[in-house]
Design an enzyme around this catalytic site. Structure first.
Site, PDB file in Angstrom:
ATOM      1  N   SER A 113      -8.545   7.336  -0.877  1.00 31.15           N
ATOM      2  CA  SER A 113      -7.338   7.016  -1.645  1.00 31.15           C
ATOM      3  C   SER A 113      -7.637   6.345  -2.982  1.00 31.15           C
ATOM      4  CB  SER A 113      -6.424   6.152  -0.778  1.00 31.15           C
ATOM      5  OG  SER A 113      -5.191   5.962  -1.409  1.00 31.15           O
ATOM      6  N   HIS A 114      -7.156   5.137  -3.143  1.00 30.35           N
ATOM      7  CA  HIS A 114      -7.261   4.406  -4.413  1.00 30.35           C
ATOM      8  C   HIS A 114      -8.570   3.634  -4.525  1.00 30.35           C
ATOM      9  CE1 HIS A 114      -5.549   2.239  -1.127  1.00 30.35           C
ATOM     10  NE2 HIS A 114      -5.994   1.121  -1.644  1.00 30.35           N
ATOM     11  N   ASP A 277      -2.727   8.081  -7.730  1.00 27.87           N
ATOM     12  CA  ASP A 277      -4.013   7.515  -7.311  1.00 27.87           C
ATOM     13  C   ASP A 277      -5.039   8.598  -6.978  1.00 27.87           C
ATOM     14  OD1 ASP A 277      -2.863   8.421  -4.962  1.00 27.87           O
ATOM     15  OD2 ASP A 277      -3.836   6.891  -3.748  1.00 27.87           O
ATOM     16  N   ASP A 279      -6.077  10.286  -4.377  1.00 26.07           N
ATOM     17  CA  ASP A 279      -5.729  11.482  -3.609  1.00 26.07           C
ATOM     18  C   ASP A 279      -4.297  11.947  -3.858  1.00 26.07           C
ATOM     19  OD1 ASP A 279      -4.841   9.147  -2.353  1.00 26.07           O
ATOM     20  OD2 ASP A 279      -4.729  10.121  -0.409  1.00 26.07           O
ATOM     21  N   ASP A 281      -1.290  10.506  -3.541  1.00 25.87           N
ATOM     22  CA  ASP A 281      -0.107  10.175  -2.752  1.00 25.87           C
ATOM     23  C   ASP A 281       0.653   8.958  -3.280  1.00 25.87           C
ATOM     24  OD1 ASP A 281      -2.034   8.403  -1.952  1.00 25.87           O
ATOM     25  OD2 ASP A 281      -1.807   8.748   0.202  1.00 25.87           O
ATOM     26  N   ARG A 282       0.018   8.184  -4.157  1.00 24.15           N
ATOM     27  CA  ARG A 282       0.723   7.020  -4.700  1.00 24.15           C
ATOM     28  C   ARG A 282       1.337   7.333  -6.059  1.00 24.15           C
ATOM     29  NH1 ARG A 282      -2.397   1.461  -3.250  1.00 24.15           N
ATOM     30  NH2 ARG A 282      -2.645   1.943  -1.056  1.00 24.15           N
ATOM     31  N   THR A 344       2.979  -1.243   8.272  1.00 23.83           N
ATOM     32  CA  THR A 344       2.308  -0.673   7.107  1.00 23.83           C
ATOM     33  C   THR A 344       1.567   0.608   7.477  1.00 23.83           C
ATOM     34  OG1 THR A 344       2.058  -2.846   6.121  1.00 23.83           O
ATOM     35  CG2 THR A 344       0.492  -1.168   5.410  1.00 23.83           C
ATOM     36  N   LYS A 376       3.000  10.305   1.806  1.00 19.07           N
ATOM     37  CA  LYS A 376       3.654   9.899   0.578  1.00 19.07           C
ATOM     38  C   LYS A 376       3.204  10.856  -0.521  1.00 19.07           C
ATOM     39  CE  LYS A 376       0.369   6.086   0.067  1.00 19.07           C
ATOM     40  NZ  LYS A 376      -0.084   5.505   1.335  1.00 19.07           N
TER      41      LYS A 376
HETATM   42  C1  G1P Z   1      -2.821   0.024   2.043  1.00 16.81           C
HETATM   43  C2  G1P Z   1      -1.368  -0.240   1.729  1.00 16.81           C
HETATM   44  C3  G1P Z   1      -0.489   0.560   2.656  1.00 16.81           C
HETATM   45  C4  G1P Z   1      -0.850   2.042   2.551  1.00 16.81           C
HETATM   46  C5  G1P Z   1      -2.338   2.227   2.784  1.00 16.81           C
HETATM   47  C6  G1P Z   1      -2.768   3.662   2.553  1.00 16.81           C
HETATM   48  O1  G1P Z   1      -3.091  -0.362   3.377  1.00 16.81           O
HETATM   49  O2  G1P Z   1      -1.069  -1.606   1.821  1.00 16.81           O
HETATM   50  O3  G1P Z   1       0.858   0.352   2.322  1.00 16.81           O
HETATM   51  O4  G1P Z   1      -0.134   2.790   3.490  1.00 16.81           O
HETATM   52  O5  G1P Z   1      -3.087   1.387   1.907  1.00 16.81           O
HETATM   53  O6  G1P Z   1      -2.519   4.080   1.254  1.00 16.81           O
HETATM   54  P1  G1P Z   1      -3.763  -1.771   3.761  1.00 16.81           P
HETATM   55  O7  G1P Z   1      -5.028  -1.864   2.964  1.00 16.81           O
HETATM   56  O8  G1P Z   1      -2.782  -2.818   3.310  1.00 16.81           O
HETATM   57  O9  G1P Z   1      -3.950  -1.718   5.235  1.00 16.81           O
HETATM   58 ZN    ZN Z   2      -3.756   7.437  -1.815  1.00 13.40          ZN
END
Ligand code: G1P
Ligand code: ZN
Length: 543
Positions: A113-114, A277, A279, A281-282, A344, A376
């Site tokens: 992801s990010h 981000d 991948d 999704d954000r 979450t 997302k």
């Molecule tokens: C984080 C974000 C959460 C999101 C996840 C995946 O998870 O807080 O909302 O769904 O990344 O993108 P966390 O690191 O808080 O467990």
């Molecule tokens: Zn992502």
């Protein structure tokens, strides 16, 4: 064709977190590490024999090599077909769409992801089920159980095909189908937002800067925004996906998308700024001189969704993750629709979407989505905003301010303390949990605690219960502080502190959230002893 059955032993720590297994790339590259996990996934989901799977990732370093291994293992385990994004690329929402559209058994989505990428960065692997969404906990628990008992994995003794050419080829008994990663996604978007109306908006001179952050959405954003919708060339910046995201964190927040934030608060600001981000999704959305907090974005999109092409039927219900602000609750209440508060992570929205109980869902961490996929979807949210702006003929700032006037403003911020000692983080949370019963009635930084609990969720569709999802402290004035540890980090522990307070008076809607929340921030620190325990004087990231 020959299938090698390789003896192995369980590897500790292969426990899927908020979004699948996330580790340092170097950990994933250890001999047998990926192979073990993939075999555990295959067995944990009940085998892949005769099944179709979607495979793709965000293009980060090791993406293509990992896909080659996964394909050889899927073939060796009897899969019938693997549908793979060209060059191994698929944004997470596009992967979700493909799984659904092609009625696949599931998909393997490669992404962290990010999180930063590259040899020294992070890597991740997630299994999505047939509805296109992340595997539920029952499945991830089964996968984890397999990781602890594995004695062998199966892999084909044959090279996987190159991923650059569209079309079908054979790998052992399995068909590998390389598909255009963008085309199906564009078709889907055309059903959800009014491309003609948005094209006219761009033709009338509306300006957008979309920062793809050298991540997977570049090609999608180019095709849709600059291609189908006619936005001028240069609207999408950092559009070429790079294995290390150009050395940056592909996280669209004020720290890592600083350039975009600076632009949007400058004299040269376009009408809209947006970013996605690693991948895809954000999403983050900014107007000229204003940034839309993701919690507010969910609420505004929900309140305006009837303006958009694909959701003209209006709002059925809204879901938000627990730490997300309660702005969406106010919309749900006014519209008389159900509001669901989930733990979450996107996996908890899947059942609600499958059951048709919610139209839109979102998280404070820049995630918004709907039933069009089961992830997302960054670009979708940005397109939805564009459709609403085009329909209402108003700038982002006006839409947001009017929203606050109608519903009040939930001032919101998240403070992250990254890379803290794991034991310190665990102790902080454990002590908070122990103190829960004694908190109500006590006053911290002038705020009296009204209630405190450890969030647990019972899924209304399958009744499954998930506990220990974050400590919530509710103050007598309606403000709230939430504490939880990240489930996606790869180094030490990350403490997330979510802070919010409600303001109904429109004359007080133009303040800095940090200033409006200073008492809640101080109270949260006093309750959890963050500074004292971590030795930190300030959070690493404020969003
Ligand atoms: C984080 C974000 C959460 C999101 C996840 C995946 O998870 O807080 O909302 O769904 O990344 O993108 P966390 O690191 O808080 O467990
Ligand atoms: Zn992502």
């Amino acid at each position: 064709m020959s299938v090698a059955t390789v003896s192995t032993a369980p590897i500790a720590g292969q426990k899927p977190g908020t979004s699948g297994l996330r580790k340092k790339t170097a950990v994933f590259r250890q001999p047998g590490y990926l192979e073990n996990y993939v075999q555990a996934v295959i067995e944990g989901v009940g085998g892949v024999e005769g099944r179709t799977l979607v495979v793709g990732g965000d293009g980060r370093f090791f993406n293509d090599q990992a896909i080659a291994i996964i394909l050889r293992m899927l073939a060796a385990n009897g899969a019938e077909r693997a549908i793979v994004g060209q060059n191994g690329m698929l944004s997470t929402p596009a992967a979700s769409n493909l799984i659904r559209k092609r009625k696949a058994f599931g998909g393997l989505v490669l992404s962290a992801s990010h999180n930063p990428g590259g040899e020294d960065g992070d890597f991740g692997l997630k299994f999505n089920i047939a509805n296109g969404g992340p595997a539920p906990e029952s499945t991830t628990d089964a996968i984890f159980a397999r990781t602890t008992a594995l004695t062998e994995y199966r892999i084909l003794d044959e090279n996987a095909p190159a991923l650059g050419t569209l079309g079908e080829s054979r790998l052992g008994g399995m068909i590998v189908e390389i598909v255009d990663p963008v085309a199906d996604y564009v078709t889907l978007m055309q059903t959800l937002v009014d491309f003609d109306r948005i094209s006219k908006l761009f033709a009338s001179g509306f300006t957008l800067r979309f920062d793809a952050m050298h991540a997977v959405t570049g090609p999608y954003a180019k095709a849709i925004l600059e291609g189908a919708l006619g936005a001028p060339a240069g609207t999408v910046i950092n559009a070429t996906p790079l294995p290390d995201f150009g050395g940056h964190h592909p996280d669209p927040n004020p720290v890592h998308a600083a350039e975009l934030f600076r632009l949007m608060f400058s004299a040269e600001a376009p009408d809209m700024g947006a970013a996605s981000d690693g991948d895809g999704d954000r999403n983050i959305v900014l107007g000229r001189g204003i940034s839309v907090s993701p919690s507010d974005s969910l609420a505004v999109l929900a309140a305006n969704i009837h303006h958009t092409k694909g959701y003209a039927g209006g709002l059925k219900g809204i879901a938000r993750s627990m730490p997300t602000s309660r702005a969406a609750d106010r919309v749900a209440e006014k519209r008389g629709v159900e509001l669901f508060e989930t733990p979450t992570g996107w996996k908890f929205f899947g059942n609600l979407l499958d059951a048709g109980r919610v139209t839109i869902c979102g998280e404070e961490s820049a995630g918004t989505g709907s039933a069009h996929v089961r992830e997302k979807d960054g670009l979708w949210a940005i397109l939805l905003w564009l459709d609403i702006i085009a329909a209402r003929g108003e700038p982002i700032a006006a839409i947001l301010k009017e929203h606050w006037k109608t519903y009040g403003r939930d001032y919101y911020t998240r403070h992250d303390y990254e890379g803290i000692d794991i034991a310190t983080g665990d102790r902080l949370m454990a002590d908070l949990r122990t103190s829960l019963a004694s908190l109500p009635g006590k006053t911290f930084a002038g705020l009296t605690v009204k209630a405190a609990d450890d969030f647990a969720y019972q899924d209304p569709t399958d009744q499954s219960v998930t506990r220990q999802q974050g400590v919530r402290v509710l103050f007598a004035n309606g403000a709230r502080a939430v504490f939880r540890l990240s489930g996606t980090g790869t180094e030490g522990a990350t403490l997330r502190v979510y802070l919010e307070t409600f303001e109904s008076d429109p004359s007080r809607h133009d303040h800095d959230p940090q200033e409006m929340l200073s008492d809640v921030i101080a109270a949260a620190d006093a309750i959890a002893g963050i500074r004292e325990r971590t030795g930190r004087t300030a959070p690493d990231v404020i969003t």
